[in-house]
Every structure is written in C-alpha cells, then in structure tokens.
Design a protein around this motif. Structure first.
Motif, PDB file in Angstrom:
ATOM      1  N   ASP A  37      11.842  41.743  19.087  1.00  0.00           N
ATOM      2  CA  ASP A  37      10.888  41.115  20.004  1.00  0.00           C
ATOM      3  C   ASP A  37      11.179  41.582  21.424  1.00  0.00           C
ATOM      4  OD1 ASP A  37       9.140  39.490  21.362  1.00  0.00           O
ATOM      5  OD2 ASP A  37      10.243  37.641  20.983  1.00  0.00           O
ATOM      6  N   LEU A  38      10.419  42.554  21.884  1.00  0.00           N
ATOM      7  CA  LEU A  38      10.666  43.101  23.222  1.00  0.00           C
ATOM      8  C   LEU A  38      10.124  42.198  24.326  1.00  0.00           C
ATOM      9  CD1 LEU A  38       9.897  46.826  22.456  1.00  0.00           C
ATOM     10  CD2 LEU A  38      12.113  45.724  22.667  1.00  0.00           C
ATOM     11  N   THR A  39       9.102  41.394  23.998  1.00  0.00           N
ATOM     12  CA  THR A  39       8.508  40.523  25.020  1.00  0.00           C
ATOM     13  C   THR A  39       9.302  39.229  25.190  1.00  0.00           C
ATOM     14  OG1 THR A  39       7.093  39.435  23.400  1.00  0.00           O
ATOM     15  CG2 THR A  39       6.190  41.376  24.505  1.00  0.00           C
ATOM     16  N   GLY A  40      10.008  38.819  24.134  1.00  0.00           N
ATOM     17  CA  GLY A  40      10.728  37.552  24.183  1.00  0.00           C
ATOM     18  C   GLY A  40       9.815  36.366  23.986  1.00  0.00           C
ATOM     19  N   LYS A  41       8.580  36.618  23.535  1.00  0.00           N
ATOM     20  CA  LYS A  41       7.586  35.553  23.416  1.00  0.00           C
ATOM     21  C   LYS A  41       7.136  35.271  21.983  1.00  0.00           C
ATOM     22  CE  LYS A  41       6.364  35.231  28.010  1.00  0.00           C
ATOM     23  NZ  LYS A  41       7.675  35.193  28.627  1.00  0.00           N
ATOM     24  N   LYS A  42       7.582  36.080  21.030  1.00  0.00           N
ATOM     25  CA  LYS A  42       7.142  35.884  19.646  1.00  0.00           C
ATOM     26  C   LYS A  42       7.621  34.530  19.133  1.00  0.00           C
ATOM     27  CE  LYS A  42       6.952  40.654  18.010  1.00  0.00           C
ATOM     28  NZ  LYS A  42       7.516  41.612  17.059  1.00  0.00           N
ATOM     29  N   PRO A  43       6.790  33.852  18.351  1.00  0.00           N
ATOM     30  CA  PRO A  43       7.227  32.567  17.786  1.00  0.00           C
ATOM     31  C   PRO A  43       8.243  32.783  16.678  1.00  0.00           C
ATOM     32  CG  PRO A  43       5.071  33.147  16.939  1.00  0.00           C
ATOM     33  CD  PRO A  43       5.434  34.193  17.965  1.00  0.00           C
ATOM     34  N   GLY A  44       9.169  31.871  16.551  1.00  0.00           N
ATOM     35  CA  GLY A  44      10.153  31.943  15.486  1.00  0.00           C
ATOM     36  C   GLY A  44      11.567  31.793  16.003  1.00  0.00           C
ATOM     37  N   ARG A  45      12.492  31.891  15.067  1.00  0.00           N
ATOM     38  CA  ARG A  45      13.911  31.743  15.371  1.00  0.00           C
ATOM     39  C   ARG A  45      14.412  33.043  15.989  1.00  0.00           C
ATOM     40  NH1 ARG A  45      18.226  29.413  16.288  1.00  0.00           N
ATOM     41  NH2 ARG A  45      20.081  29.555  15.043  1.00  0.00           N
ATOM     42  N   GLY A  46      15.082  32.943  17.115  1.00  0.00           N
ATOM     43  CA  GLY A  46      15.545  34.139  17.805  1.00  0.00           C
ATOM     44  C   GLY A  46      17.051  34.267  17.852  1.00  0.00           C
ATOM     45  N   ALA A  47      17.511  35.498  17.889  1.00  0.00           N
ATOM     46  CA  ALA A  47      18.914  35.814  18.114  1.00  0.00           C
ATOM     47  C   ALA A  47      18.934  36.941  19.136  1.00  0.00           C
ATOM     48  CB  ALA A  47      19.583  36.259  16.818  1.00  0.00           C
ATOM     49  N   TYR A  48      19.973  36.980  19.936  1.00  0.00           N
ATOM     50  CA  TYR A  48      20.033  37.953  21.026  1.00  0.00           C
ATOM     51  C   TYR A  48      21.217  38.878  20.853  1.00  0.00           C
ATOM     52  CZ  TYR A  48      16.601  34.985  23.277  1.00  0.00           C
ATOM     53  OH  TYR A  48      15.465  34.279  23.560  1.00  0.00           O
ATOM     54  N   ILE A  49      21.024  40.124  21.314  1.00  0.00           N
ATOM     55  CA  ILE A  49      22.107  41.106  21.228  1.00  0.00           C
ATOM     56  C   ILE A  49      22.067  42.003  22.462  1.00  0.00           C
ATOM     57  CG2 ILE A  49      20.777  42.812  19.910  1.00  0.00           C
ATOM     58  CD1 ILE A  49      23.483  43.106  18.237  1.00  0.00           C
ATOM     59  N   CYS A  50      23.254  42.424  22.917  1.00  0.00           N
ATOM     60  CA  CYS A  50      23.349  43.319  24.077  1.00  0.00           C
ATOM     61  C   CYS A  50      22.680  44.653  23.760  1.00  0.00           C
ATOM     62  CB  CYS A  50      24.820  43.593  24.414  1.00  0.00           C
ATOM     63  SG  CYS A  50      25.731  42.165  24.962  1.00  0.00           S
ATOM     64  N   LYS A  51      22.338  45.363  24.810  1.00  0.00           N
ATOM     65  CA  LYS A  51      21.705  46.670  24.625  1.00  0.00           C
ATOM     66  C   LYS A  51      22.749  47.771  24.500  1.00  0.00           C
ATOM     67  CE  LYS A  51      17.513  45.421  27.056  1.00  0.00           C
ATOM     68  NZ  LYS A  51      16.674  45.596  28.223  1.00  0.00           N
ATOM     69  N   ASN A  52      23.783  47.548  23.695  1.00  0.00           N
ATOM     70  CA  ASN A  52      24.737  48.635  23.442  1.00  0.00           C
ATOM     71  C   ASN A  52      25.121  48.685  21.967  1.00  0.00           C
ATOM     72  OD1 ASN A  52      27.229  47.212  22.880  1.00  0.00           O
ATOM     73  ND2 ASN A  52      27.358  46.748  25.051  1.00  0.00           N
ATOM     74  N   ALA A  53      25.508  49.869  21.535  1.00  0.00           N
ATOM     75  CA  ALA A  53      25.763  50.130  20.115  1.00  0.00           C
ATOM     76  C   ALA A  53      26.961  49.349  19.587  1.00  0.00           C
ATOM     77  CB  ALA A  53      25.970  51.613  19.901  1.00  0.00           C
ATOM     78  N   ASP A  54      27.975  49.130  20.420  1.00  0.00           N
ATOM     79  CA  ASP A  54      29.171  48.416  19.951  1.00  0.00           C
ATOM     80  C   ASP A  54      28.822  47.018  19.462  1.00  0.00           C
ATOM     81  OD1 ASP A  54      30.701  50.598  20.577  1.00  0.00           O
ATOM     82  OD2 ASP A  54      31.368  49.826  22.512  1.00  0.00           O
ATOM     83  N   CYS A  55      28.007  46.319  20.239  1.00  0.00           N
ATOM     84  CA  CYS A  55      27.623  44.950  19.851  1.00  0.00           C
ATOM     85  C   CYS A  55      26.818  44.956  18.556  1.00  0.00           C
ATOM     86  CB  CYS A  55      26.821  44.279  20.964  1.00  0.00           C
ATOM     87  SG  CYS A  55      27.857  43.768  22.342  1.00  0.00           S
ATOM     88  N   LEU A  56      25.928  45.924  18.414  1.00  0.00           N
ATOM     89  CA  LEU A  56      25.123  46.017  17.191  1.00  0.00           C
ATOM     90  C   LEU A  56      26.014  46.306  15.989  1.00  0.00           C
ATOM     91  CD1 LEU A  56      22.372  45.974  15.856  1.00  0.00           C
ATOM     92  CD2 LEU A  56      22.120  48.378  16.420  1.00  0.00           C
ATOM     93  N   ASN A  57      26.977  47.209  16.160  1.00  0.00           N
ATOM     94  CA  ASN A  57      27.890  47.522  15.061  1.00  0.00           C
ATOM     95  C   ASN A  57      28.737  46.316  14.675  1.00  0.00           C
ATOM     96  OD1 ASN A  57      26.930  50.141  14.946  1.00  0.00           O
ATOM     97  ND2 ASN A  57      28.483  50.921  16.340  1.00  0.00           N
ATOM     98  N   LYS A  58      29.227  45.586  15.674  1.00  0.00           N
ATOM     99  CA  LYS A  58      30.015  44.375  15.401  1.00  0.00           C
ATOM    100  C   LYS A  58      29.176  43.350  14.657  1.00  0.00           C
ATOM    101  CE  LYS A  58      32.953  44.490  19.486  1.00  0.00           C
ATOM    102  NZ  LYS A  58      33.146  43.861  20.782  1.00  0.00           N
ATOM    103  N   ALA A  59      27.937  43.159  15.111  1.00  0.00           N
ATOM    104  CA  ALA A  59      27.044  42.178  14.489  1.00  0.00           C
ATOM    105  C   ALA A  59      26.745  42.568  13.041  1.00  0.00           C
ATOM    106  CB  ALA A  59      25.755  42.057  15.289  1.00  0.00           C
ATOM    107  N   GLN A  60      26.531  43.861  12.809  1.00  0.00           N
ATOM    108  CA  GLN A  60      26.221  44.324  11.457  1.00  0.00           C
ATOM    109  C   GLN A  60      27.431  44.185  10.542  1.00  0.00           C
ATOM    110  OE1 GLN A  60      24.641  48.298  11.231  1.00  0.00           O
ATOM    111  NE2 GLN A  60      23.917  48.003   9.159  1.00  0.00           N
ATOM    112  N   LYS A  61      28.594  44.556  11.048  1.00  0.00           N
ATOM    113  CA  LYS A  61      29.825  44.500  10.259  1.00  0.00           C
ATOM    114  C   LYS A  61      30.151  43.066   9.833  1.00  0.00           C
ATOM    115  CE  LYS A  61      33.942  47.274  10.563  1.00  0.00           C
ATOM    116  NZ  LYS A  61      34.822  47.948  11.512  1.00  0.00           N
ATOM    117  N   ALA A  62      29.996  42.129  10.764  1.00  0.00           N
ATOM    118  CA  ALA A  62      30.339  40.736  10.483  1.00  0.00           C
ATOM    119  C   ALA A  62      29.161  39.949   9.918  1.00  0.00           C
ATOM    120  CB  ALA A  62      30.845  40.075  11.755  1.00  0.00           C
ATOM    121  N   LYS A  63      28.046  40.638   9.649  1.00  0.00           N
ATOM    122  CA  LYS A  63      26.836  40.008   9.100  1.00  0.00           C
ATOM    123  C   LYS A  63      26.362  38.824   9.948  1.00  0.00           C
ATOM    124  CE  LYS A  63      27.572  41.345   4.269  1.00  0.00           C
ATOM    125  NZ  LYS A  63      26.845  42.568   4.391  1.00  0.00           N
ATOM    126  N   ARG A  64      26.400  38.992  11.266  1.00  0.00           N
ATOM    127  CA  ARG A  64      26.029  37.889  12.153  1.00  0.00           C
ATOM    128  C   ARG A  64      24.528  37.623  12.184  1.00  0.00           C
ATOM    129  NH1 ARG A  64      30.427  39.754  16.258  1.00  0.00           N
ATOM    130  NH2 ARG A  64      32.192  38.642  15.419  1.00  0.00           N
TER     131      ARG A  64
END
Length: 87
Positions: A37-64
């Motif tokens: 959700d690039l606008t931040g306005k879509k309805p539904g449950r949201g989760a946020y992540i930093c705009k860097n690859a390390d955070c995405l890799n950590k989130a994927q690895k730990a199944k966050r």
C-alpha cells in the motif's frame, strides 16, 4: 498553538518506532489479499516496514508478516516488496 503529532509506526523488520511516512505499508484486506500500500489509505490490517533490504530479510526470516496478518505470505509479496525497495 500545539505542535502536530508525528504518527509513529513500528517496523516489523528492525522493531524500531519510525515516522509513518518513511515506512512502506503492507495491507491485508477482508478477502485476505495481501498487497503493498503505497498511499497508506487502503482499508484493512496494516503492517509497516523500513525501506531497506535488511529489515525485509529479517521480517521474512522470522516470518513476521505471517504473524502480523495470521496468514501465509506468498513469495510474490516479498518479490513485490523487494522491487518496491529498489533491489
């Protein structure tokens, strides 16, 4: 005059509280579809992540994302996030 409060959200990768506007929102709608959700306005449950690859890799690895949405996350979602982050 009161200063406007900056909305903070927690990155699911690094766990740091950051300005909502600096994070990318991932949203799950009522049908269970998960999307970026690039606008931040879509309805539904949201989760946020930093705009860097390390955070995405950590989130994927730990199944966050799976934990945040109580649902299985397709590899395509991670691919979409990676392309959004400019990898």
């Amino acid at each position: 005059m009161a200063e406007r409060k900056i909305p903070l959200r927690k990155c699911i990768g690094c766990g740091e509280m950051k300005d909502k506007r600096t994070l990318v929102r991932i949203v799950r709608n009522k049908e269970g579809e998960i999307s970026v959700d690039l606008t931040g306005k879509k309805p539904g449950r949201g989760a946020y992540i930093c705009k860097n690859a390390d955070c995405l890799n950590k989130a994927q690895k730990a199944k966050r994302l799976e934990r945040a949405f109580s649902a299985a996350i397709e590899p395509e979602i991670y691919d979409a996030l990676r392309s959004e982050l400019g990898e």
